[in-house]
Design a protein around this motif. Sequence first.
Motif, PDB file in Angstrom:
ATOM      1  N   GLY A 237       0.434  -1.449   0.150  1.00 19.04           N
ATOM      2  CA  GLY A 237       0.180   0.027   0.151  1.00 19.04           C
ATOM      3  C   GLY A 237       0.569   1.170  -0.071  1.00 19.04           C
ATOM      4  O   GLY A 237       0.479   2.375  -0.126  1.00 19.04           O
ATOM      5  N   LEU A 238       1.974   1.263   0.656  1.00 23.10           N
ATOM      6  CA  LEU A 238       3.228   2.344   0.588  1.00 23.10           C
ATOM      7  C   LEU A 238       3.346   2.361  -0.725  1.00 23.10           C
ATOM      8  O   LEU A 238       4.824   3.447  -1.085  1.00 23.10           O
ATOM      9  CB  LEU A 238       3.895   2.472   1.811  1.00 23.10           C
ATOM     10  CG  LEU A 238       3.165   1.821   3.037  1.00 23.10           C
ATOM     11  CD1 LEU A 238       4.078   1.637   4.441  1.00 23.10           C
ATOM     12  CD2 LEU A 238       2.321   3.197   3.268  1.00 23.10           C
TER      13      LEU A 238
ATOM     14  N   ALA B  30      -3.837  -1.622  -3.604  1.00 20.91           N
ATOM     15  CA  ALA B  30      -3.623  -3.181  -3.221  1.00 20.91           C
ATOM     16  C   ALA B  30      -4.587  -4.260  -2.571  1.00 20.91           C
ATOM     17  O   ALA B  30      -5.254  -5.449  -2.647  1.00 20.91           O
ATOM     18  CB  ALA B  30      -2.584  -3.126  -2.210  1.00 20.91           C
ATOM     19  N   MET B  31      -6.196  -3.517  -1.869  1.00 25.62           N
ATOM     20  CA  MET B  31      -7.244  -4.562  -1.151  1.00 25.62           C
ATOM     21  C   MET B  31      -7.922  -4.517  -2.413  1.00 25.62           C
ATOM     22  O   MET B  31      -8.900  -6.006  -2.614  1.00 25.62           O
ATOM     23  CB  MET B  31      -8.051  -3.414  -0.029  1.00 25.62           C
ATOM     24  CG  MET B  31      -7.648  -3.730   1.067  1.00 25.62           C
ATOM     25  SD  MET B  31      -7.457  -3.028   2.621  1.00 25.62           S
ATOM     26  CE  MET B  31      -6.524  -3.212   3.703  1.00 25.62           C
TER      27      MET B  31
ATOM     28  N   ALA C 204      -9.139  -8.129  -3.593  1.00 24.80           N
ATOM     29  CA  ALA C 204     -10.523  -8.386  -3.738  1.00 24.80           C
ATOM     30  C   ALA C 204     -10.884  -9.124  -4.734  1.00 24.80           C
ATOM     31  O   ALA C 204     -11.638 -10.402  -5.061  1.00 24.80           O
ATOM     32  CB  ALA C 204     -11.421  -7.461  -3.530  1.00 24.80           C
ATOM     33  N   SER C 205      -9.984  -8.691  -5.846  1.00 22.85           N
ATOM     34  CA  SER C 205     -10.612  -9.483  -7.130  1.00 22.85           C
ATOM     35  C   SER C 205     -10.165 -10.654  -7.447  1.00 22.85           C
ATOM     36  O   SER C 205     -10.299 -11.458  -8.119  1.00 22.85           O
ATOM     37  CB  SER C 205      -9.915  -8.436  -8.309  1.00 22.85           C
ATOM     38  OG  SER C 205      -8.508  -8.658  -8.299  1.00 22.85           O
TER      39      SER C 205
ATOM     40  N   ARG D 295     -13.366   2.626   5.953  1.00 22.36           N
ATOM     41  CA  ARG D 295     -13.037   2.090   4.280  1.00 22.36           C
ATOM     42  C   ARG D 295     -12.403   0.777   3.907  1.00 22.36           C
ATOM     43  O   ARG D 295     -11.939   0.837   2.615  1.00 22.36           O
ATOM     44  CB  ARG D 295     -12.574   3.410   3.326  1.00 22.36           C
ATOM     45  CG  ARG D 295     -13.565   5.005   4.156  1.00 22.36           C
ATOM     46  CD  ARG D 295     -12.311   6.097   2.989  1.00 22.36           C
ATOM     47  NE  ARG D 295     -12.339   6.079   2.254  1.00 22.36           N
ATOM     48  CZ  ARG D 295     -11.649   6.257   1.616  1.00 22.36           C
ATOM     49  NH1 ARG D 295     -10.752   7.811   2.437  1.00 22.36           N
ATOM     50  NH2 ARG D 295     -11.368   6.903   0.139  1.00 22.36           N
ATOM     51  N   LEU D 296     -12.091   0.194   5.195  1.00 21.26           N
ATOM     52  CA  LEU D 296     -11.466  -0.745   5.190  1.00 21.26           C
ATOM     53  C   LEU D 296     -11.821  -2.068   3.777  1.00 21.26           C
ATOM     54  O   LEU D 296     -13.156  -2.014   4.067  1.00 21.26           O
ATOM     55  CB  LEU D 296     -11.102  -1.971   6.114  1.00 21.26           C
ATOM     56  CG  LEU D 296      -9.657  -1.039   6.930  1.00 21.26           C
ATOM     57  CD1 LEU D 296      -9.501  -1.539   7.971  1.00 21.26           C
ATOM     58  CD2 LEU D 296      -8.465  -0.807   6.178  1.00 21.26           C
ATOM     59  N   ILE D 297     -11.542  -2.768   2.861  1.00 23.26           N
ATOM     60  CA  ILE D 297     -12.921  -3.248   2.444  1.00 23.26           C
ATOM     61  C   ILE D 297     -12.277  -4.886   2.023  1.00 23.26           C
ATOM     62  O   ILE D 297     -12.970  -5.816   1.884  1.00 23.26           O
ATOM     63  CB  ILE D 297     -13.511  -3.406   1.115  1.00 23.26           C
ATOM     64  CG1 ILE D 297     -11.781  -3.060   0.210  1.00 23.26           C
ATOM     65  CG2 ILE D 297     -13.241  -1.471   0.405  1.00 23.26           C
ATOM     66  CD1 ILE D 297     -11.611  -3.316  -1.614  1.00 23.26           C
TER      67      ILE D 297
END
Length: 558
Positions: A101-102, A237-238, A242-243, A285-287
């Motif tokens: 994510g960074l 990244a999330m 998820a995909s 907002r975390l998925i």
Amino acid sequence: MKRRHLALSFASLAAILALPGAARAQDAPCAPGADLLLVNGRIHTMDADARVVSSVHILGDRFAAVGGDPGPTRCTEVIDLEGRTVVPGLIDNHNHIVLLGLRPGHDVRLENARSIEAALETLAAKAAQLPPGEWITSIGGFDPSHLVPPPGEPRLPTLDELDRAVPDHPVYLQISFAGPAVTNSAGKAFFESRDIDVGADGSIAGGFETPNPSTRALHALRALQTFEDRMRGTLDAMRYAASLGLTTHFDQGGFPATGTPADGAAHLDPSSAYDALLRLHRGGRLINRVRLNFLHMEDDPATPALRARLENAFPESGDDMLRVVGIGEFTAGSSPIVMTATPAWENGTRLVAEAGWRNENHSLTPTDFQTIIDGWQRIHESLPEPGIRPLRWVLAHAPFITREYVDKLRALGGGVSVLGGWRYISGTAEQNGPPFRMLVDSGIPVGMSSDGMQISPMNPWLGLYYVVTGKNARGEAINAEQTLDRRTALRLYTAANGWFLNEEDAIGSIEPGKYADLAVLDRDYFDERATPDDDIKRIRSLLTIVGGRIVHGRPDAL
Ligand SMILES: [Zn+2]
């Protein structure tokens, strides 16, 4: 797939109409939260009986009924799966989603590209979504071995190829922690303006001699980053996870940044690295679910930073979306290359045991696992009963582990986290473990991870392909003696990983009362004729649900 609202049967409608005050009941607002009924699926629950059911009812963030048809109410949204295969949301028990994510720039995962042309298409597709001038980057998680099919020689794309595919955006591709890397013309101009050497073909030298040009290039890109970029990178990244049907990550931190040019793609500043994740979490907002281990590497035998952590923080704390678990994948004083039982490691490990925290250590070389398990045994024997046994300490990666040491670790209450994707992209006949079959047969808790996204891809289907076939990205059968059948392999990415989170009662299988996390797959993983081995790598999620929320895909597009 179709979705139906207000799917009342005649019987239930008649029952409601017969009741006094029925009109008022029908007008009453539906309770907040999900009320989803998935029907006509092949839903692999991965429960203890390996039940396969056709329907599942989700109420709020949990599974309410699994199998059988509870009968929808007027508030129920019905999703017709039309025979699709459903699995529990996949859990990656050891990865580095925080580091991913960074990453600077707009990250593109190249792990699924099986040719240079496919890699270029993936980059171009990302560029098409962004205004000209935005950086397109891919740092870690891929390898030239899968970018050129045999008998071609593995290589990175060239400057000319990148210019052709992505003419209006600067591009930076870097292998692993510290390169080598490659850029296009727009990127070359940027790096040269910062005195970083770039070859005529766009190549930027890497290696562990620091500071190398690719590490300097990485720092130059990080200097452009804003906090908003880090939040966007974390969400991207999330979304990618998820995909793939991944719904939970157990993050294992990064090397503590030194503030010197030696810091590579796997370094983070422990004081700020989690800020973007925390901000997203506070905003709801975390998925994906994220669990955190904190990585400690200090050399001071008194391990003051670790001591401060253990004295001032709480293990196993947080909520269902974000929780702190323990210490890992390093405890103290260890090198990332060869594990040695230094005084700092021994002392730090003892402190973790005394504080009653979870602990995870990474074992890579042919001797690391012995050093770690023997050390854990010494500490265990010096403590009052039950010692470290209830703490579920985990040996990660473990490519060379022997049955003797598996049994020792089992007696200490431990488990083994194994990975597949790393061997898939870079394994050889000599570098082929872990011994999946032996580990599963031993009865010790075993769960799977990617160890993505520096040396290894995130995509769990690449890892599962490796476990099932023993073949690397070049098609060489390098681990054929230690493969697992498809169901056993997927269990390691789902139900078995509940133990590693210390949440086996809440996550990993589709059972009433557990978190409503699942993935509707685009092909049937379990059917070897419909999905030959090679197609395991192509599996994607059509619809991913986390805690009753649809976080990827659309029911009407199934
Ligand atoms: Zn790791």
